[in-house]
Scaffold this motif. Structure first.
Motif, PDB file in Angstrom:
ATOM      1  N   UNK A  90      16.984  46.627  65.925  1.00 27.89           N
ATOM      2  CA  UNK A  90      18.047  45.889  65.682  1.00 27.89           C
ATOM      3  C   UNK A  90      18.305  44.791  66.966  1.00 27.89           C
ATOM      4  N   UNK A  91      19.230  43.805  66.769  1.00 25.95           N
ATOM      5  CA  UNK A  91      19.245  42.943  67.801  1.00 25.95           C
ATOM      6  C   UNK A  91      20.576  42.710  68.751  1.00 25.95           C
ATOM      7  N   UNK A  92      20.624  41.781  69.649  1.00 21.84           N
ATOM      8  CA  UNK A  92      21.757  41.659  70.270  1.00 21.84           C
ATOM      9  C   UNK A  92      22.078  40.438  69.916  1.00 21.84           C
ATOM     10  N   UNK A  93      23.315  39.955  70.451  1.00 23.73           N
ATOM     11  CA  UNK A  93      24.186  38.693  70.126  1.00 23.73           C
ATOM     12  C   UNK A  93      23.999  38.355  68.898  1.00 23.73           C
ATOM     13  N   UNK A  94      23.631  37.053  68.350  1.00 27.12           N
ATOM     14  CA  UNK A  94      23.924  36.797  67.133  1.00 27.12           C
ATOM     15  C   UNK A  94      22.884  37.257  66.176  1.00 27.12           C
ATOM     16  N   UNK A 120      14.853  31.019  80.123  1.00 25.63           N
ATOM     17  CA  UNK A 120      14.515  30.031  78.899  1.00 25.63           C
ATOM     18  C   UNK A 120      14.593  30.970  77.735  1.00 25.63           C
ATOM     19  N   UNK A 121      14.045  32.318  77.912  1.00 28.07           N
ATOM     20  CA  UNK A 121      13.997  33.304  76.877  1.00 28.07           C
ATOM     21  C   UNK A 121      15.511  33.450  76.464  1.00 28.07           C
ATOM     22  N   UNK A 122      16.374  33.491  77.577  1.00 31.93           N
ATOM     23  CA  UNK A 122      17.688  34.212  77.203  1.00 31.93           C
ATOM     24  C   UNK A 122      18.560  32.966  76.776  1.00 31.93           C
ATOM     25  N   UNK A 123      18.020  31.776  76.870  1.00 29.43           N
ATOM     26  CA  UNK A 123      18.815  30.527  76.464  1.00 29.43           C
ATOM     27  C   UNK A 123      18.796  30.475  75.124  1.00 29.43           C
ATOM     28  N   UNK A 126      11.033  34.620  71.686  1.00 33.03           N
ATOM     29  CA  UNK A 126      10.313  34.082  72.731  1.00 33.03           C
ATOM     30  C   UNK A 126       9.222  35.167  73.162  1.00 33.03           C
ATOM     31  N   UNK A 127       8.057  34.596  73.559  1.00 35.05           N
ATOM     32  CA  UNK A 127       6.850  35.445  74.146  1.00 35.05           C
ATOM     33  C   UNK A 127       6.496  34.695  75.514  1.00 35.05           C
ATOM     34  N   UNK A 128       6.715  35.285  76.721  1.00 36.81           N
ATOM     35  CA  UNK A 128       6.468  34.855  78.070  1.00 36.81           C
ATOM     36  C   UNK A 128       4.956  35.141  78.319  1.00 36.81           C
ATOM     37  N   UNK A 129       4.232  34.056  79.085  1.00 37.09           N
ATOM     38  CA  UNK A 129       2.783  34.523  79.324  1.00 37.09           C
ATOM     39  C   UNK A 129       3.113  34.079  80.857  1.00 37.09           C
ATOM     40  N   UNK A 156      17.561  39.522  77.053  1.00 34.16           N
ATOM     41  CA  UNK A 156      18.521  40.021  76.038  1.00 34.16           C
ATOM     42  C   UNK A 156      17.971  40.002  74.855  1.00 34.16           C
ATOM     43  N   UNK A 157      17.504  40.799  74.454  1.00 29.07           N
ATOM     44  CA  UNK A 157      16.882  41.413  73.004  1.00 29.07           C
ATOM     45  C   UNK A 157      16.935  42.926  72.769  1.00 29.07           C
TER      46      UNK A 157
END
Length: 473
Positions: free
Chosen positions: A441-445, A393-396, A251-254, A421-422
């Motif tokens: 590296x990432x979180x979740x899947x 929305x980004x975390x969804x 995601x990219x939030x503006x 959550x990134x």
């Protein structure tokens, strides 16, 4: 080209064709490795690990430093090879070579920084006269499975730290893009890496990749690729260290106070670089109501101005996708989103492997183009009601690799940094940014473990504790 196995360049009767993604012309062939080749490679790697364990840190530094210099000196040739096998533009190919040289250089420097620590054992009850320290020792045999989208630099992110830590490495490059990896093996050997310390097997991951990952002689697996393949590797790996660099739908939030010129430039760079085939590509643009329409008005002409075509032409800004089936998938997801109510502002069509740069508005979170990893040259813009709604929305998402935010509000930026959550968060730039020395590296899947030479080396070494039982004073 031949593959490198047990100290020899070998060929096989069965071949894999490497074709230019844009026009399908044959670039070269490589051997199709067999199960017998896997056995031979692992046996050689076990011996190579014994050899590497005796190589000093300074000599490991010299090997990788020399290799980095050669890679940089061959920037034009290697960049062209990457463009031929992967479809990157010539500029993108050469930029990847520059990054690969940096990755090897940083790996070389980290070889000199492998240290343990002193342990304050006399701080424990009944431990008077005890002195302790730790040693960092190589894992032994590392299996490195690399993806197609950065066929040189992501190989360097695996092979460089593995050798810097004193391991032997068995490399399995992507079947679509093995040529630059094989050239790297040539460079490493010429730079002084012991002949048995590196192996490079070319072939289908489903056959040789599984055989490599389940073998007990392997102590560490480092993989970059899809979530589905990553889960399969973890299921067969057993008791091994694993690093999984997997997918995302970044995601990219503006926000309302964003610099829209900078935001649109970032979306262009983050969303369409390498035809969107980047695991941290900006896919989901989330904008607040006040700037939503203006963002689209500014973004649309910039996307329309991207020149997509033959990556071997200097004027081309975006090349093809790696396979026609991937371009078909992107086209289907775009049309599906439009059928569900999204607005197609530009693009949406393809010709063979070349998919047009595509911009969608009014994308809803339940659309596949938003929920899953697109890995292609399209971005979707979604409206959010507030900062908190944008973060929600980004975390969804089941993913959590990288995210970006545009704002001049420090409080909003820190809320974003704390709550999104990134594994990587960027303020006032898009998610597709990476310095090769940083932890990544990432979180979740989106995965397990970290890359970046310093952090990869930590995961490619074991800690050994030494206790000296000294007589009392």
């Amino acid at each position: 080209m031949k593959m490198y196995l047990a100290g020899e360049w070998v060929d096989r009767e069965q071949k894999i064709e490497v074709r230019h993604p844009f026009d399908g012309l044959l670039v070269d062939t490589v051997p199709q490795a067999t199960r017998d080749d896997v056995e031979r490679a692992l046996a050689a790697a076990v011996e190579g690990a014994r050899v590497m364990a005796k190589v000093t840190a300074y000599d490991r530094f010299l090997m990788l430093r020399r290799a980095a210099d050669v890679v940089l000196s061959q920037k034009s040739e290697l960049g062209r090879l990457i463009s031929l096998e992967e479809g990157k533009t010539l500029a993108e190919g050469e930029f990847e070579v520059t990054r690969a040289a940096t990755t090897l250089e940083v790996s070389a420097e980290e070889a000199k920084r492998l240290t343990g620590e002193m342990l304050p054992l006399d701080a424990a009850p009944g431990a008077a006269g005890k002195m302790g320290f730790t040693l960092r020792v190589p894992c032994g045999v590392v299996v490195a499975i690399a993806p197609f989208n950065f066929p040189l630099n992501l190989v360097c992110h695996k092979v460089g730290p593995a050798l810097a830590a004193g391991n032997a490495v068995v490399l399995k490059p992507a079947s679509n893009t093995p040529l630059s990896a094989l050239k790297l093996i040539e460079i490493l050997l010429a730079a002084g890496v012991p002949p048995l310390a590196v192996q490079c097997l070319t072939g289908a991951g489903g056959e040789i990749g599984t055989a490599l990952c389940q073998d007990e002689r392997v102590r560490k697996i480092t993989f970059t690729g899809s979530v589905e393949v990553g889960k399969k590797i973890c299921a067969v790996a057993g008791l091994k260290r694993v690093t999984m660099e997997l997918g995302s739908n970044s995601p990219l939030i503006v926000l309302d106070d964003a610099d829209l010129n900078k935001a649109t430039d970032s979306i262009l760079a983050s969303g369409f670089g390498n035809a969107g085939q980047v695991c941290i590509s900006a896919q989901r643009i989330i904008a607040l109501p006040k700037v939503y329409d203006e963002l689209l008005d500014r973004l649309q002409p910039k996307v329309e101005g991207l020149t997509a075509g033959d990556p071997m032409h200097a004027s081309t800004r975006m090349g093809p996708m790696i396979r026609e089936s991937d371009a078909v998938r992107v086209e289907q997801w775009v049309h599906e989103a439009v059928a569900q109510g999204a607005r197609l502002l530009t693009g949406g069509s393809r010709r063979g492997t070349l998919h047009e740069p595509t911009l969608l508005a009014d994308v809803q979170p339940n659309m596949r183009i938003s929920r899953d990893e697109l890995f292609g040259p399209a971005v979707g813009v979604t409206r959010a009601a507030s900062v908190d709604d944008a973060i929600r929305l980004a975390n969804d998402s089941r993913y959590g690799l990288s995210a970006g935010l545009f704002t001049q509000d420090l409080d909003a930026a820190m809320k974003f940094a704390r709550h999104v959550e990134c594994g990587n968060v960027h303020v006032n730039w898009g998610p597709a940014w990476r310095a090769d020395l940083m932890p990544y590296g990432g979180l979740k899947e989106s995965g397990l473990g970290k890359e970046g030479p310093k952090y990869a080396i930590q995961e490619m070494t074991e800690t050994k504790t030494v206790v000296l039982h000294l007589p009392p004073d």
